[in-house]
Scaffold this active site. Structure first.
Site, PDB file in Angstrom:
ATOM      1  N   HIS A   1       0.835  -1.209   0.000  1.00  0.00           N
ATOM      2  CA  HIS A   1       0.000   0.000   0.000  1.00  0.00           C
ATOM      3  C   HIS A   1       0.871   1.261   0.000  1.00  0.00           C
ATOM      4  O   HIS A   1       0.575   2.228  -0.697  1.00  0.00           O
ATOM      5  CB  HIS A   1      -0.892   0.037   1.243  1.00  0.00           C
ATOM      6  CG  HIS A   1      -1.849  -1.110   1.367  1.00  0.00           C
ATOM      7  ND1 HIS A   1      -1.753  -2.056   2.356  1.00  0.00           N
ATOM      8  CD2 HIS A   1      -2.935  -1.454   0.634  1.00  0.00           C
ATOM      9  CE1 HIS A   1      -2.743  -2.925   2.235  1.00  0.00           C
ATOM     10  NE2 HIS A   1      -3.467  -2.596   1.196  1.00  0.00           N
TER      11      HIS A   1
ATOM     12  N   SER B   1      -2.197  -8.028   3.337  1.00  0.00           N
ATOM     13  CA  SER B   1      -2.824  -7.914   4.658  1.00  0.00           C
ATOM     14  C   SER B   1      -3.143  -9.297   5.213  1.00  0.00           C
ATOM     15  O   SER B   1      -3.220  -9.494   6.421  1.00  0.00           O
ATOM     16  CB  SER B   1      -4.117  -7.108   4.562  1.00  0.00           C
ATOM     17  OG  SER B   1      -3.869  -5.863   3.948  1.00  0.00           O
TER      18      SER B   1
HETATM   19  P1  AMP Z   1      -6.198  -4.251  -0.527  1.00  0.00           P
HETATM   20  O1  AMP Z   1      -6.114  -3.387   0.681  1.00  0.00           O
HETATM   21  O2  AMP Z   1      -5.657  -5.631  -0.325  1.00  0.00           O
HETATM   22  O3  AMP Z   1      -7.551  -4.229  -1.179  1.00  0.00           O
HETATM   23  O4  AMP Z   1      -5.214  -3.595  -1.591  1.00  0.00           O
HETATM   24  C1  AMP Z   1      -5.318  -2.242  -1.946  1.00  0.00           C
HETATM   25  C2  AMP Z   1      -4.431  -1.976  -3.130  1.00  0.00           C
HETATM   26  O5  AMP Z   1      -3.073  -2.280  -2.781  1.00  0.00           O
HETATM   27  C3  AMP Z   1      -4.768  -2.844  -4.349  1.00  0.00           C
HETATM   28  O6  AMP Z   1      -4.654  -2.061  -5.515  1.00  0.00           O
HETATM   29  C4  AMP Z   1      -3.721  -3.917  -4.296  1.00  0.00           C
HETATM   30  O7  AMP Z   1      -3.414  -4.461  -5.560  1.00  0.00           O
HETATM   31  C5  AMP Z   1      -2.524  -3.133  -3.755  1.00  0.00           C
HETATM   32  N1  AMP Z   1      -1.556  -4.056  -3.165  1.00  0.00           N
HETATM   33  C6  AMP Z   1      -1.794  -5.001  -2.223  1.00  0.00           C
HETATM   34  N2  AMP Z   1      -0.665  -5.693  -1.959  1.00  0.00           N
HETATM   35  C7  AMP Z   1       0.304  -5.186  -2.765  1.00  0.00           C
HETATM   36  C8  AMP Z   1       1.672  -5.483  -2.987  1.00  0.00           C
HETATM   37  N3  AMP Z   1       2.309  -6.453  -2.308  1.00  0.00           N
HETATM   38  N4  AMP Z   1       2.363  -4.752  -3.887  1.00  0.00           N
HETATM   39  C9  AMP Z   1       1.750  -3.759  -4.575  1.00  0.00           C
HETATM   40  N5  AMP Z   1       0.453  -3.438  -4.427  1.00  0.00           N
HETATM   41  C10 AMP Z   1      -0.275  -4.132  -3.542  1.00  0.00           C
END
Ligand code: AMP
Length: 283
Positions: free
Chosen positions: A37, A186
């Site tokens: 994030h 997460s």
């Molecule tokens: P989430 O909170 O899991 O819904 O993720 C929010 C955003 O963060 C989404 O666009 C995910 O693709 C991105 N994201 C989550 N994990 C990673 C990671 N390891 N590397 C890059 N972007 C990420």
């Protein structure tokens, strides 16, 4: 840094920034913020005069029996991360603020959502595209930032924005990994220490796929076999899918040429992990 719980507060704050001529960047998240994030926030911070991070565990993208109830919600820690990264506004709405009595209106991207994760998580992408549409309408960003970690999500959102002429640019940022290769997520905090020590094998297996392709293997079934062989070494990994697809259509390829996406989902105990590698053989 401002923190808004209501849509009206967001609209007010963003209107002021826009009046000043700022480019507005949005980073949609479900919170429990980690380095992945943070990389999106840094990209937004570098490009945009005004950066909004949304933190919302969106119920409509979780299926029955999935982890909605136990999804981590460390809001104070998340606000601290956002403050540290120089975020201008955090939007952390309640479910009632976002959905009121519920929604009768959905945004659905066809076909792209039938494959990969979509096959195993019916309704998931409909929840994602609906909540992102709502966030785009609430914040009206010039740019929104997504991670390559969720490759299918990025493709689906880009297609939605193109199909519906939404006036913003989607920026896809590289996957951030732990030092041992495990993609930051997460959900990694669900893993027991024993599971955590097995988890990096997912990326190792995808890398094996990359290696055999780069060494000349062109038959996707044989590459998948190699990947599976690596995953079989971890006692507690259960493979949900391993697919080699066209990175735009997300359809499985018959033969590996040009650009391909190697994508996999596995379970370690109850925890579902996904990862992918994008390969361009023309480069
Ligand atoms: P989430 O909170 O899991 O819904 O993720 C929010 C955003 O963060 C989404 O666009 C995910 O693709 C991105 N994201 C989550 N994990 C990673 C990671 N390891 N590397 C890059 N972007 C990420």
């Amino acid at each position: 840094m401002d923190v808004a719980q209501t849509i009206a507060q967001v609209r007010g704050a963003v209107a002021v920034a826009r009046k000043k001529g700022s480019v507005i960047g949005l980073v949609p998240t479900m919170g429990a913020l980690h380095q992945g994030h943070v990389s999106l926030i840094k990209a937004a911070r570098a490009d945009c005069g005004y950066v909004v991070v949304s933190i919302f565990v969106n119920p409509t993208q979780f299926g029955p029996g999935e982890d909605f109830d136990r999804y981590p919600r460390p809001i104070d820690q998340d606000l601290e991360v956002c403050r540290h990264e120089g975020v201008d506004l955090v939007f952390a709405p309640t479910i009632e603020e976002m959905y009121g009595e519920g929604t009768l209106t959905w945004v659905q991207v066809d076909r792209l959502t039938d494959t990969l994760c979509g096959r195993f998580r019916p309704g998931h992408f409909r929840g994602v595209t609906t909540v992102c549409t709502k966030l785009f309408n609430i914040v009206q960003p010039d740019r929104a930032y997504f991670g390559q970690k969720d490759a299918q999500q990025a493709v689906v959102i880009q297609r939605m924005v193109a199909d519906l002429n939404m006036p913003l640019e989607i920026v896809v940022c590289p996957t951030i990994r732990e030092p041992d290769g495990l993609a930051a997520s997460s959900r990694n905090q669900y893993l027991t220490s024993d599971q955590r020590s097995q988890a990096p094998i997912l990326y190792k297996a995808l890398r094996r796929g990359q290696e055999v392709i780069e060494a000349g293997l062109r038959d996707p079934a044989k590459v998948v076999q190699q990947i599976r062989h690596v995953l079989d070494q971890a006692p507690d990994i259960r493979v949900q899918y391993i697919s080699i697809v066209d990175p735009q259509t997300l359809e499985p390829v018959d033969r590996i040429v040009g650009k391909v996406l190697i994508a996999a989902a596995v379970y370690l105990g109850q925890t579902r992990l996904i990862d992918n590698i994008l390969l361009d053989l023309d480069r």
